[in-house]
Design an enzyme around this catalytic site. Structure first.
Site, short mmCIF file in Angstrom:
data_model
loop_
_atom_site.label_atom_id
_atom_site.label_comp_id
_atom_site.label_asym_id
_atom_site.label_seq_id
_atom_site.Cartn_x
_atom_site.Cartn_y
_atom_site.Cartn_z
N GLY A 75 1.03 -1.05 -0.32
CA GLY A 75 0.32 0.23 0.43
C GLY A 75 0.78 1.31 -0.13
N ASP A 95 7.24 -3.94 9.14
CA ASP A 95 5.95 -3.79 9.30
C ASP A 95 5.97 -4.98 9.99
OD1 ASP A 95 3.44 -4.92 8.26
OD2 ASP A 95 3.94 -3.40 7.01
N SER A 198 -5.40 10.86 8.88
CA SER A 198 -6.63 11.20 8.03
C SER A 198 -7.62 12.04 7.12
CB SER A 198 -7.59 9.73 8.34
OG SER A 198 -8.70 9.54 8.09
N TYR A 211 -11.17 4.53 15.44
CA TYR A 211 -10.23 5.04 13.96
C TYR A 211 -10.19 7.27 14.27
CZ TYR A 211 -8.21 6.15 10.06
OH TYR A 211 -7.25 6.12 8.48
N LYS A 215 -6.60 9.25 15.01
CA LYS A 215 -6.13 10.18 14.05
C LYS A 215 -5.66 11.47 14.15
CE LYS A 215 -4.97 6.87 10.92
NZ LYS A 215 -3.03 6.84 10.78
#
Length: 305
Positions: A75, A95, A198, A211, A215
Site C-alpha cells: 500500500g 511492518d 486521515s 479510528y 487519527k
C-alpha cells in the site's frame, strides 16, 4: 522566456516558440507525465503542445538520507519507500508482516535496504528493533509513520479492547517510533518526521469513533512533537490521504465505497497509493525546511477547507 538554473530541482517556464526551440537544443527525452524520473535523466520535456512549459523532474532530493518507513509491506508504505529510494534514500522497511518484497524492489533501484518485521504498537518490540534501526546507516534521517488500521466498528459494539488496539496501531506506534529515532536526528541536527493521519477528521463518517479519535490524536501529537523538536533541526508534519485503492483500502472499505467516495471528491477518481508520495517526499526533504507542525490534506479535494 524565464530561466532558472538547470539543477535537478530547477523549473523552466517559457512560451510556445521558445519551448519548441528548447526541445531541439536540449535533446531531452519525451516523457510520460505520470512516469517516475530516472536518477540519471533529471530533465524531461513535456511534449504536450497545450501546456506552455517544460516539466523538470525532481531527482536525488534525498541523496545520502536514511529513511524508515513503517507499514512498508504494501500500500502507501511500499509506494513511499520506493519513491524515497528513487530520490536517493536508503530504506529501512518496517511492518508486522514481512516487507521483503518492498526491500527487494528498493534494491533493484540501486539503493540499500533492509526489512524489519515487528509489531511497532508494542513498546518492548520497538525497543528491541531500535539498535537495528540505528545501525543500518549509522543514523536515521527520515521517519514516515505510515502503519495503521482503519476498521469500521459500530459504536454499540465497540469495546475497550478494540479501542485500545486501534489507538495502539494508529497512534502509539507513531510515538514509539519517533522516540526511537529522534535522538539520532538531534545528534545530526537534521530530521524529518511525517505522520500519516486521515481526511476522515473533516468528514462525518459513521462507525469510525475509535479510528477518528486515534487519527485526531496523531494531528495533536504532530503539532506538539514539532514544537519540541524544532530547535534541533527536526520538522514534523502530517499527511491526510483519502480512502484509496490499496490492499488495505479494498479489504476494509471495499471497491463500491471507494467509487462512491471518488464521486464526492473534486478530482473524481479513486485514490491510489502513489497519489501521496510526492507530498511525503516534499515534507521529508530540504525543500520543506521552513514547514513544521502542519497537516496537509491530500485527498483529491474531498475535504474542501
Amino acid at each position: 522566456m524565464t530561466f532558472l538554473d538547470l539543477s535537478p530541482r530547477s523549473v523552466l517556464v517559457f512560451d510556445d516558440a521558445s519551448r519548441n526551440a528548447m526541445k531541439a537544443s536540449l535533446g531531452a527525452p519525451r516523457c510520460d507525465p505520470d512516469s517516475r524520473p530516472s536518477p540519471v535523466s533529471p530533465l524531461c520535456i513535456d511534449l504536450n503542445d497545450s501546456e506552455p512549459y517544460v516539466r523538470c523532474m525532481i531527482t536525488e532530493t534525498h541523496s545520502g538520507r536514511v529513511a524508515v518507513v513503517t507499514g512498508a509491506a504494501g500500500g502507501f508504505g511500499t509506494a513511499i519507500a520506493l519513491e524515497l529510494a528513487r530520490r536517493g534514500a536508503d530504506i529501512i522497511a518496517v511492518d508486522i508482516h514481512s516487507p521483503d518484497a518492498t526491500v527487494s524492489a528498493v534494491r533493484e533501484l540501486g539503493r540499500k535496504a533492509t526489512g524489519i518485521t515487528a509489531d511497532i504498537s508494542n513498546a518492548d518490540a520497538v525497543a528491541g528493533i531500535t539498535p537495528e534501526l540505528l545501525d543500518f546507516g549509522g543514523r536515521v534521517d527520515i521517519l514516515v509513520n505510515n502503519a495503521g488500521v482503519f476498521p469500521f466498528v459500530d459504536l454499540f459494539e465497540l469495546n475497550y479492547a478494540e479501542w485500545r488496539r486501534i489507538f495502539a496501531i494508529n497512534t502509539d506506534s507513531q510515538f514509539l517510533m519517533a522516540t526511537a529515532v529522534m535522538r539520532s536526528m538531534r545528534e545530526s541536527g537534521w530530521g524529518r518526521i511525517v505522520n500519516l493521519a486521515s481526511n476522515s477528521l473533516g468528514l462525518a463518517v459513521s462507525g469510525m469513533v475509535a479510528y477518528m479519535a486515534a487519527k485526531g490524536a496523531v494531528v495533536g501529537f504532530t503539532r506538539a512533537l514539532a514544537t519540541d523538536l524544532a530547535p534541533y533541526g527536526i520538522t514534523v508534519n502530517a499527511v491526510c490521504p483519502t480512502a484509496s485503492r490499496t490492499s488495505g483500502g479494498e479489504k476494509f472499505i471495499g471497491n463500491e465505497v471507494l467509487e462512491h467516495v471518488a464521486q464526492m471528491q473534486a478530482i473524481k477518481r479513486v485514490g491510489v497509493a502513489s497519489d501521496i508520495v510526492g507530498t511525503v517526499c516534499f515534507l521529508s526533504s530540504d525543500d520543506s525546511a521552513f514547514m513544521t507542525a502542519q497537516t496537509v490534506v491530500c485527498d483529491g479535494g474531498l475535504m474542501r477547507v
